[in-house]
Design an enzyme around this catalytic site. Structure first.
Site, PDB file in Angstrom:
ATOM      1  N   LYS A 221     -18.288 -47.033  11.449  1.00  0.00           N
ATOM      2  CA  LYS A 221     -17.866 -48.043  12.419  1.00  0.00           C
ATOM      3  C   LYS A 221     -16.342 -48.140  12.534  1.00  0.00           C
ATOM      4  O   LYS A 221     -15.834 -48.429  13.610  1.00  0.00           O
ATOM      5  CB  LYS A 221     -18.512 -49.415  12.174  1.00  0.00           C
ATOM      6  CG  LYS A 221     -18.328 -50.036  10.838  1.00  0.00           C
ATOM      7  CD  LYS A 221     -19.147 -51.331  10.773  1.00  0.00           C
ATOM      8  CE  LYS A 221     -18.909 -52.115   9.507  1.00  0.00           C
ATOM      9  NZ  LYS A 221     -18.784 -51.347   8.259  1.00  0.00           N
TER      10      LYS A 221
ATOM     11  N   ARG B 290     -20.763 -60.578  10.180  1.00  0.00           N
ATOM     12  CA  ARG B 290     -21.686 -59.935   9.243  1.00  0.00           C
ATOM     13  C   ARG B 290     -22.785 -60.892   8.813  1.00  0.00           C
ATOM     14  O   ARG B 290     -23.682 -60.482   8.073  1.00  0.00           O
ATOM     15  CB  ARG B 290     -20.928 -59.495   7.993  1.00  0.00           C
ATOM     16  CG  ARG B 290     -20.407 -58.070   8.065  1.00  0.00           C
ATOM     17  CD  ARG B 290     -19.468 -57.868   6.881  1.00  0.00           C
ATOM     18  NE  ARG B 290     -19.484 -56.538   6.402  1.00  0.00           N
ATOM     19  CZ  ARG B 290     -18.416 -55.724   6.396  1.00  0.00           C
ATOM     20  NH1 ARG B 290     -17.271 -56.130   6.867  1.00  0.00           N
ATOM     21  NH2 ARG B 290     -18.508 -54.522   5.899  1.00  0.00           N
TER      22      ARG B 290
ATOM     23  N   ARG C 253     -16.202 -40.527   0.540  1.00  0.00           N
ATOM     24  CA  ARG C 253     -15.136 -41.072   1.407  1.00  0.00           C
ATOM     25  C   ARG C 253     -13.856 -41.295   0.598  1.00  0.00           C
ATOM     26  O   ARG C 253     -13.887 -41.864  -0.474  1.00  0.00           O
ATOM     27  CB  ARG C 253     -15.595 -42.399   2.012  1.00  0.00           C
ATOM     28  CG  ARG C 253     -14.503 -43.070   2.841  1.00  0.00           C
ATOM     29  CD  ARG C 253     -15.019 -44.195   3.667  1.00  0.00           C
ATOM     30  NE  ARG C 253     -15.402 -45.367   2.894  1.00  0.00           N
ATOM     31  CZ  ARG C 253     -15.891 -46.480   3.456  1.00  0.00           C
ATOM     32  NH1 ARG C 253     -16.068 -46.538   4.760  1.00  0.00           N
ATOM     33  NH2 ARG C 253     -16.216 -47.510   2.711  1.00  0.00           N
TER      34      ARG C 253
ATOM     35  N   ARG D 296     -11.932 -45.664  -2.385  1.00  0.00           N
ATOM     36  CA  ARG D 296     -11.732 -47.093  -2.198  1.00  0.00           C
ATOM     37  C   ARG D 296     -12.296 -47.827  -3.415  1.00  0.00           C
ATOM     38  O   ARG D 296     -13.330 -47.422  -3.935  1.00  0.00           O
ATOM     39  CB  ARG D 296     -12.488 -47.548  -0.939  1.00  0.00           C
ATOM     40  CG  ARG D 296     -11.594 -47.893   0.222  1.00  0.00           C
ATOM     41  CD  ARG D 296     -12.361 -48.134   1.473  1.00  0.00           C
ATOM     42  NE  ARG D 296     -13.276 -49.268   1.409  1.00  0.00           N
ATOM     43  CZ  ARG D 296     -13.867 -49.810   2.477  1.00  0.00           C
ATOM     44  NH1 ARG D 296     -13.621 -49.328   3.671  1.00  0.00           N
ATOM     45  NH2 ARG D 296     -14.696 -50.820   2.354  1.00  0.00           N
TER      46      ARG D 296
ATOM     47  N   ARG E 295     -23.171 -53.969  -1.433  1.00  0.00           N
ATOM     48  CA  ARG E 295     -22.812 -54.062  -0.010  1.00  0.00           C
ATOM     49  C   ARG E 295     -24.001 -53.701   0.876  1.00  0.00           C
ATOM     50  O   ARG E 295     -24.235 -54.339   1.898  1.00  0.00           O
ATOM     51  CB  ARG E 295     -21.622 -53.145   0.271  1.00  0.00           C
ATOM     52  CG  ARG E 295     -20.328 -53.723  -0.296  1.00  0.00           C
ATOM     53  CD  ARG E 295     -19.326 -52.642  -0.635  1.00  0.00           C
ATOM     54  NE  ARG E 295     -18.827 -51.946   0.529  1.00  0.00           N
ATOM     55  CZ  ARG E 295     -18.405 -50.677   0.491  1.00  0.00           C
ATOM     56  NH1 ARG E 295     -18.458 -49.972  -0.612  1.00  0.00           N
ATOM     57  NH2 ARG E 295     -17.943 -50.129   1.583  1.00  0.00           N
TER      58      ARG E 295
HETATM   59  P1  AMP Z   1     -15.278 -53.052   5.275  1.00  0.00           P
HETATM   60  O1  AMP Z   1     -14.030 -52.252   5.252  1.00  0.00           O
HETATM   61  O2  AMP Z   1     -15.654 -53.500   6.641  1.00  0.00           O
HETATM   62  O3  AMP Z   1     -16.422 -52.381   4.546  1.00  0.00           O
HETATM   63  O4  AMP Z   1     -14.961 -54.407   4.471  1.00  0.00           O
HETATM   64  C1  AMP Z   1     -14.499 -54.356   3.132  1.00  0.00           C
HETATM   65  C2  AMP Z   1     -14.755 -55.679   2.436  1.00  0.00           C
HETATM   66  O5  AMP Z   1     -14.048 -56.744   3.108  1.00  0.00           O
HETATM   67  C3  AMP Z   1     -16.213 -56.150   2.418  1.00  0.00           C
HETATM   68  O6  AMP Z   1     -16.985 -55.536   1.381  1.00  0.00           O
HETATM   69  C4  AMP Z   1     -16.020 -57.646   2.184  1.00  0.00           C
HETATM   70  O7  AMP Z   1     -15.658 -57.926   0.843  1.00  0.00           O
HETATM   71  C5  AMP Z   1     -14.800 -57.945   3.064  1.00  0.00           C
HETATM   72  N1  AMP Z   1     -15.202 -58.263   4.441  1.00  0.00           N
HETATM   73  C6  AMP Z   1     -14.874 -57.582   5.569  1.00  0.00           C
HETATM   74  N2  AMP Z   1     -15.420 -58.154   6.651  1.00  0.00           N
HETATM   75  C7  AMP Z   1     -16.107 -59.230   6.212  1.00  0.00           C
HETATM   76  C8  AMP Z   1     -16.910 -60.217   6.845  1.00  0.00           C
HETATM   77  N3  AMP Z   1     -17.103 -60.225   8.171  1.00  0.00           N
HETATM   78  N4  AMP Z   1     -17.472 -61.174   6.064  1.00  0.00           N
HETATM   79  C9  AMP Z   1     -17.277 -61.214   4.738  1.00  0.00           C
HETATM   80  N5  AMP Z   1     -16.555 -60.302   4.076  1.00  0.00           N
HETATM   81  C10 AMP Z   1     -15.971 -59.308   4.797  1.00  0.00           C
END
Ligand code: AMP
Length: 227
Positions: free
Chosen positions: A17, A89, A126, A158, A169
């Site tokens: 995404k 989310r 990744r 990461r 996750r």
């Molecule tokens: P991502 O890069 O989108 O996988 O986001 C990395 C981390 O940021 C997630 O595992 C959450 O800890 C936090 N995070 C990002 N977006 C959200 C969201 N909409 N709600 C809650 N936590 C978020």
């Protein structure tokens, strides 16, 4: 093409995404807002927000709704068009977004569909540059650090791409994002797109769905050159 288009991109972690949202933002002339990137930048800066969210990010847990909603509202307040990558989310986040928007609302929510076993494989390979954020695919699943060809930064795993955090996750995606997808679908806002294949193949599918659902002409969107 409309510079006021408002898109949501959802999908399991590792579904692509981030990559697809960036491509859409560029092609449609709208702003890419990634909550994950934003939080990672704040953690790197050791800001007050970064300190609040770092333990959630490291564990792979979701940041509390009120905090995320606040951040996204601030980020999008002055923008006409955007693609939100990683938000909403949860049901609470989705409802807050729809409530906060004026009549124009959200144009389309797109779920990138990639099976669980595929995303687990993608996440374990990744790698991300801590300088420019470029995403690459490692040849081996080890913890070596490489130098980024583009900016000289450190390219590594990461912190939340560990087995435990990936599991958490993915579980929270099914448990918390699942009901949100059903709700978005009931509002007639959801399109599910096959996320398997090359980035350009997936992007072409996205453009086709957006053109169909938003009555845009595909010719008006800059198609990427493949290769
Ligand atoms: P991502 O890069 O989108 O996988 O986001 C990395 C981390 O940021 C997630 O595992 C959450 O800890 C936090 N995070 C990002 N977006 C959200 C969201 N909409 N709600 C809650 N936590 C978020």
């Amino acid at each position: 093409m409309s510079e006021q288009t408002r898109l949501l991109v959802l999908g399991r972690q590792g579904s692509g995404k981030g990559t697809q949202s960036m491509k859409l933002a560029e092609a449609l002339g709208i702003t890419h807002v990634s909550t994950g990137d934003l939080f990672r930048r704040e953690v790197a800066r050791n800001s007050a927000l970064g300190r609040k969210v770092s333990t959630y990010l490291d564990k792979g847990a979701l940041v509390p709704d009120d905090l995320v909603i606040d951040v996204v509202m601030n980020q999008t307040a002055d923008l006409a068009g955007w693609v939100l990558d990683g938000f909403p989310r949860t049901m609470a986040q989705g409802q807050a977004l729809v409530d906060a928007l004026d009549d124009s609302g959200v144009d389309l929510a797109i779920e990138l569909d990639v099976p669980v076993h595929q995303v687990v494989g993608r996440l374990s390979l990744r790698r991300v540059c801590d300088g420019c954020g470029a995403i690459s695919v490692a040849v081996a699943d080890d913890d070596s650090i490489q130098l980024c060809n583009a900016c000289g930064g450190h390219v590594g795993r990461r912190p939340d791409d560990t087995v435990e955090a990936i599991e958490l996750r993915l579980t929270s995606y099914d448990r918390l994002t699942g009901p949100l997808l059903i709700w978005l679908d009931s509002l007639g806002l959801l399109a599910t797109v096959d996320g398997m294949g090359t980035a350009d193949e997936v992007f072409q599918r996205l453009l086709a769905v957006i053109a169909e659902r938003l009555v845009l002409s595909v010719e008006t969107v800059d198609a990427p050159t493949s290769g």
